[in-house]
Design an enzyme around this catalytic site. Structure first.
Site, mmCIF file in Angstrom:
data_model
loop_
_atom_site.group_PDB
_atom_site.id
_atom_site.type_symbol
_atom_site.label_atom_id
_atom_site.label_comp_id
_atom_site.label_asym_id
_atom_site.label_seq_id
_atom_site.Cartn_x
_atom_site.Cartn_y
_atom_site.Cartn_z
ATOM 1 N N SER A 272 0.810 -1.224 0.000
ATOM 2 C CA SER A 272 0.000 0.000 0.000
ATOM 3 C C SER A 272 0.837 1.266 0.000
ATOM 4 O O SER A 272 0.399 2.294 0.490
ATOM 5 C CB SER A 272 -0.930 0.008 1.213
ATOM 6 O OG SER A 272 -0.166 0.046 2.416
ATOM 7 N N GLY A 273 2.060 1.189 -0.541
ATOM 8 C CA GLY A 273 2.845 2.401 -0.704
ATOM 9 C C GLY A 273 2.355 3.197 -1.897
ATOM 10 O O GLY A 273 1.254 2.971 -2.416
ATOM 11 N N ALA B 261 3.313 3.131 -5.012
ATOM 12 C CA ALA B 261 3.100 2.303 -6.194
ATOM 13 C C ALA B 261 1.768 1.562 -6.113
ATOM 14 O O ALA B 261 0.985 1.543 -7.072
ATOM 15 C CB ALA B 261 4.248 1.306 -6.355
ATOM 16 N N GLN C 88 11.395 11.478 2.840
ATOM 17 C CA GLN C 88 11.484 12.881 3.228
ATOM 18 C C GLN C 88 11.760 13.786 2.036
ATOM 19 O O GLN C 88 11.241 14.891 1.935
ATOM 20 C CB GLN C 88 12.591 13.050 4.270
ATOM 21 C CG GLN C 88 12.306 12.374 5.594
ATOM 22 C CD GLN C 88 13.483 12.492 6.551
ATOM 23 O OE1 GLN C 88 14.569 12.917 6.180
ATOM 24 N NE2 GLN C 88 13.273 12.101 7.792
ATOM 25 N N GLY C 89 12.618 13.335 1.119
ATOM 26 C CA GLY C 89 13.122 14.211 0.062
ATOM 27 C C GLY C 89 12.073 14.728 -0.886
ATOM 28 O O GLY C 89 11.597 15.856 -0.759
ATOM 29 N N GLU D 59 19.293 17.665 -4.614
ATOM 30 C CA GLU D 59 19.854 16.594 -3.800
ATOM 31 C C GLU D 59 21.104 16.051 -4.460
ATOM 32 O O GLU D 59 21.419 16.376 -5.612
ATOM 33 C CB GLU D 59 18.819 15.478 -3.585
ATOM 34 C CG GLU D 59 17.598 15.945 -2.803
ATOM 35 C CD GLU D 59 16.583 14.841 -2.569
ATOM 36 O OE1 GLU D 59 16.651 13.823 -3.271
ATOM 37 O OE2 GLU D 59 15.732 15.004 -1.688
ATOM 38 N N ASP E 7 9.168 -9.121 1.173
ATOM 39 C CA ASP E 7 8.052 -10.024 0.868
ATOM 40 C C ASP E 7 7.806 -10.178 -0.631
ATOM 41 O O ASP E 7 7.602 -11.284 -1.130
ATOM 42 C CB ASP E 7 6.765 -9.524 1.543
ATOM 43 C CG ASP E 7 6.898 -9.403 3.042
ATOM 44 O OD1 ASP E 7 7.689 -10.159 3.633
ATOM 45 O OD2 ASP E 7 6.229 -8.538 3.629
ATOM 46 N N HIS F 267 21.834 4.624 3.069
ATOM 47 C CA HIS F 267 21.676 6.066 3.210
ATOM 48 C C HIS F 267 22.819 6.569 4.087
ATOM 49 O O HIS F 267 23.085 6.021 5.159
ATOM 50 C CB HIS F 267 20.332 6.414 3.839
ATOM 51 C CG HIS F 267 19.945 7.847 3.654
ATOM 52 N ND1 HIS F 267 20.559 8.868 4.336
ATOM 53 C CD2 HIS F 267 19.027 8.429 2.853
ATOM 54 C CE1 HIS F 267 20.034 10.020 3.967
ATOM 55 N NE2 HIS F 267 19.092 9.787 3.068
ATOM 56 N N ARG G 242 25.005 8.929 -3.161
ATOM 57 C CA ARG G 242 24.929 8.339 -1.836
ATOM 58 C C ARG G 242 25.968 7.255 -1.582
ATOM 59 O O ARG G 242 26.484 7.139 -0.468
ATOM 60 C CB ARG G 242 23.523 7.747 -1.626
ATOM 61 C CG ARG G 242 22.460 8.811 -1.476
ATOM 62 C CD ARG G 242 21.089 8.188 -1.391
ATOM 63 N NE ARG G 242 20.075 9.210 -1.152
ATOM 64 C CZ ARG G 242 18.775 8.963 -1.118
ATOM 65 N NH1 ARG G 242 18.331 7.740 -1.319
ATOM 66 N NH2 ARG G 242 17.915 9.937 -0.897
ATOM 67 N N HIS H 17 19.073 1.411 3.189
ATOM 68 C CA HIS H 17 18.013 2.349 2.847
ATOM 69 C C HIS H 17 17.140 1.916 1.676
ATOM 70 O O HIS H 17 15.919 2.039 1.727
ATOM 71 C CB HIS H 17 18.652 3.702 2.524
ATOM 72 C CG HIS H 17 17.675 4.798 2.232
ATOM 73 N ND1 HIS H 17 16.706 5.198 3.142
ATOM 74 C CD2 HIS H 17 17.511 5.585 1.133
ATOM 75 C CE1 HIS H 17 15.985 6.183 2.613
ATOM 76 N NE2 HIS H 17 16.452 6.431 1.401
ATOM 77 N N GLU I 95 9.817 -0.604 -5.230
ATOM 78 C CA GLU I 95 11.082 -1.165 -4.773
ATOM 79 C C GLU I 95 11.165 -2.670 -4.973
ATOM 80 O O GLU I 95 12.257 -3.241 -4.959
ATOM 81 C CB GLU I 95 11.295 -0.804 -3.297
ATOM 82 C CG GLU I 95 12.737 -0.834 -2.861
ATOM 83 C CD GLU I 95 12.967 -0.216 -1.488
ATOM 84 O OE1 GLU I 95 14.055 -0.414 -0.938
ATOM 85 O OE2 GLU I 95 12.051 0.470 -0.971
ATOM 86 N N ARG J 269 20.735 4.100 -7.032
ATOM 87 C CA ARG J 269 19.567 4.949 -7.284
ATOM 88 C C ARG J 269 19.908 6.424 -7.100
ATOM 89 O O ARG J 269 20.458 6.820 -6.074
ATOM 90 C CB ARG J 269 18.440 4.569 -6.327
ATOM 91 C CG ARG J 269 17.204 5.464 -6.413
ATOM 92 C CD ARG J 269 16.168 5.019 -5.415
ATOM 93 N NE ARG J 269 16.578 5.277 -4.060
ATOM 94 C CZ ARG J 269 16.182 6.313 -3.321
ATOM 95 N NH1 ARG J 269 15.375 7.215 -3.845
ATOM 96 N NH2 ARG J 269 16.578 6.451 -2.073
ATOM 97 N N SER K 269 12.948 7.357 -6.904
ATOM 98 C CA SER K 269 12.155 6.190 -6.523
ATOM 99 C C SER K 269 10.657 6.472 -6.519
ATOM 100 O O SER K 269 9.863 5.679 -7.042
ATOM 101 C CB SER K 269 12.594 5.666 -5.161
ATOM 102 O OG SER K 269 12.621 6.712 -4.212
#
Length: 557
Positions: free
Chosen positions: A27-28, A30, A61-62, A130, A234, A255, A301, A362, A386, A397, A402
């Site tokens: 349920s993110g 995507a 956050q970004g 960023e 999962d 991260h 990163r 991360h 992801e 990435r 993302s």
């Protein structure tokens, strides 16, 4: 090899189960955006382990990278993505995503997402920058973009008449023609999933014409991570067991700046803090990033994480410090209100002092291989976010690509499903627990969980060696045997399902890492420090009979 027994469905039991056009696991961003696109015409079930807002998307956050400024260009965004990806990005996937960036952000604006506006022009979005980006192109909602996006979409998802939300449910396994229906033809297909109702303690059968895995990443395979507790691999594990190939699982993004505090759990300090002028320093106040890369704090990163790891080990210190106090209190509070408030809870005032930080697992750059429509090599099975390896991220990435990937591929997969009429699922066998009992030693699960995560952190971390990887492989094999024996004899629980998925995901990460005999992007090996001239994907295929991917770039092997 564990083989559970399945019994035919009874007509009475079937009345409890609704047939769906599409089952979405996760349920993110995507999962929810795909559900909203599909629900215009189809009946959708959305399964989530906890509540709708508990996924990794809510923690982002970004922001969302997109070409929205006249001084920027699609080619610049494409180039930045390729540079960060260390030569392994698939150009067709990169362009597919970048070209749809503006439209994706505009779709979110239309949904009501409260993006931060430019102070001088409220009709324009404020764009931040960023690490790895050559321009300001990050659309954001202060420093809590993921939360703002998710909260906006949750209401629409819950209120949509064609979307059934199943909170506190966890998928156990996908239902496949080959494994569960005895169909031994090469063309395997997924027909839904077995799902544990966590509150009722019962496993339900959910048939579906098409199934989407959008269950997030696998950060919890490591001892230290910025991910929520739900990130247990999962989707990758279920897809692999169903016959889908995986690629590039060795590329785990650490991260660089996770808050270092004994009582802080999984709280990251956004890339944007460095993008807005934050400096990384040693305990004595010395700035060190210019010694490691000419881009200093704005390097990608992987470079920043390795630099911090190097400095911590070189000086024998627990952490380094991220200092943005020179920007002033008003600037910090307006740009980073969430981070500022969270740090204050731990007695750290980032307007006056630096923030103690360490690297932490991360983002999983690899995953189930898909084409540009989100399709895996298994019929009826899609992978988004992801969970998937689309070719966009390559070996590393680029920051804020993302959420953009989630938006672009959820729309693309939805279009593909809507464009093709899928057959109705056949009669499916019910889950059978007649030969298992309740677990009487939950301590076994807890112990294996801890041992697995420590093994991965110690042997499969930021810097790797062949010997460490081989040791990890040996320990993981022993853990898998114990976990599979436990799974075969006891009723499934949330913890057992997650542990089973986590140990399989760990195995795939190690296998991919051992196969890559070079250092590239996020994978750094002391035994193979050089980068090979030809960039190749690391692909593992559980089903040698499967047809080739609809889109397999020349780099794939």
């Amino acid at each position: 090899m564990v083989c559970r027994v399945f019994i035919p469905s009874s007509s009475a039991e079937n009345l409890l189960h609704l047939a769906y056009d599409v089952l979405i696991i996760g349920s993110g961003l995507a999962g929810m955006s795909a559900a909203l696109h599909l629900a215009q015409k189809l009946k959708v079930a959305l399964v989530t382990k906890h509540e709708l807002l508990d996924g990794a998307s809510s923690w982002a956050q970004g922001g969302i990278a997109a070409v929205l400024d006249q001084s920027d260009s699609l080619e610049d965004h494409v180039r930045d993505t390729h540079v960060a990806g260390a030569g392994l990005c698939h150009d067709d996937a990169v362009r597919f995503v970048v070209e749809r960036g503006r439209r994706s952000v505009e779709w979110l604006v239309a949904q009501g997402v409260p993006f931060t506006r430019d102070g001088g022009n409220p009709d324009e979005l404020h764009l931040t920058r960023e690490g790895g980006h050559s321009h300001r192109r990050i659309a954001h909602a202060a420093d809590a973009t993921g939360s703002a996006v998710q909260k906006t979409l949750v209401g629409q998802v819950k209120n949509h008449p064609n979307i059934t939300v199943l909170e506190w449910h966890i998928a156990v396994d996908l239902i496949t023609a080959r494994k569960h229906l005895g169909d031994d033809t090469p063309a395997n297909r997924v027909w839904g999933a077995y799902v544990l109702d966590r509150k009722a303690g019962a496993v339900r059968t959910i048939p579906a014409k098409s199934t989407i895995l959008a269950a997030g990443g696998a950060g919890k395979v490591y001892l230290y991570t910025t991910n929520p507790d739900t990130a247990t691999g999962d989707g990758v594990a279920m897809g692999w067991r169903a016959g889908a190939a995986v690629a590039n699982m060795e590329f785990i993004q650490f991260h660089p700046t996770c808050l270092f505090h004994p009582h802080a759990k999984s709280f990251l300090i956004s890339e944007a803090v460095r993008g807005e002028g934050g400096l990384l320093k040693l305990p004595d106040g010395e700035r060190f990033m210019p010694r490691h890369d000419p881009r200093a704090e704005l390097a990608p990163r992987d470079i920043v994480a390795r630099a911090i790891d190097f400095e911590i080990k070189k000086h024998g210190i627990d952490c380094v410090y991220l200092d943005i106090s020179h920007k002033g209190a008003d600037f910090i509070k307006s740009h980073f209100p969430t981070i500022h408030a969270r740090c204050l809870e731990f007695g750290i005032d980032m307007t006056r002092e630096p923030i103690p930080v360490v690297p932490a697992a991360h983002y999983t750059c690899g995953g189930l291989t898909t084409d540009l429509r989100g399709r895996t090599q298994v019929g009826g099975l899609y992978a988004l976010g992801e969970v998937a390896c689309t070719g966009l991220h390559g070996a590393n990435r680029l920051a804020s690509n993302s959420l953009l990937e989630c938006l672009v591929f959820s729309e693309s997969a939805a279009k593909d499903i809507l464009a093709h009429e899928s057959p109705a699922p056949p009669k499916l066998p019910e889950w059978d627990e007649s030969r298992v009992t309740d677990a009487d030693e939950e301590v076994v699960i807890s112990h294996n969980w801890d041992e697995l995560r420590r093994t991965m952190w110690n042997y499969v971390g930021i810097v790797r060696t062949t010997k460490r990887l081989e040791r990890a492989s040996h320990r993981i094999a022993l853990l898998q045997a114990e976990i599979e024996e436990f799974y075969a004899n006891f009723r499934v629980s949330n913890d057992l399902i997650e542990l089973r998925n986590l140990v399989l995901t760990a195995e795939l990460i190690v296998r991919c890492a051992l196969a890559r005999r070079e250092s590239r992007g996020l994978h750094f090996s002391r035994d193979y420090p050089e980068t090979l001239p030809e960039a190749r994907d690391t692909v593992l295929n559980p089903d040698p009979r499967a047809a080739a991917q609809p889109r397999v770039a020349a780099a794939r092997v």
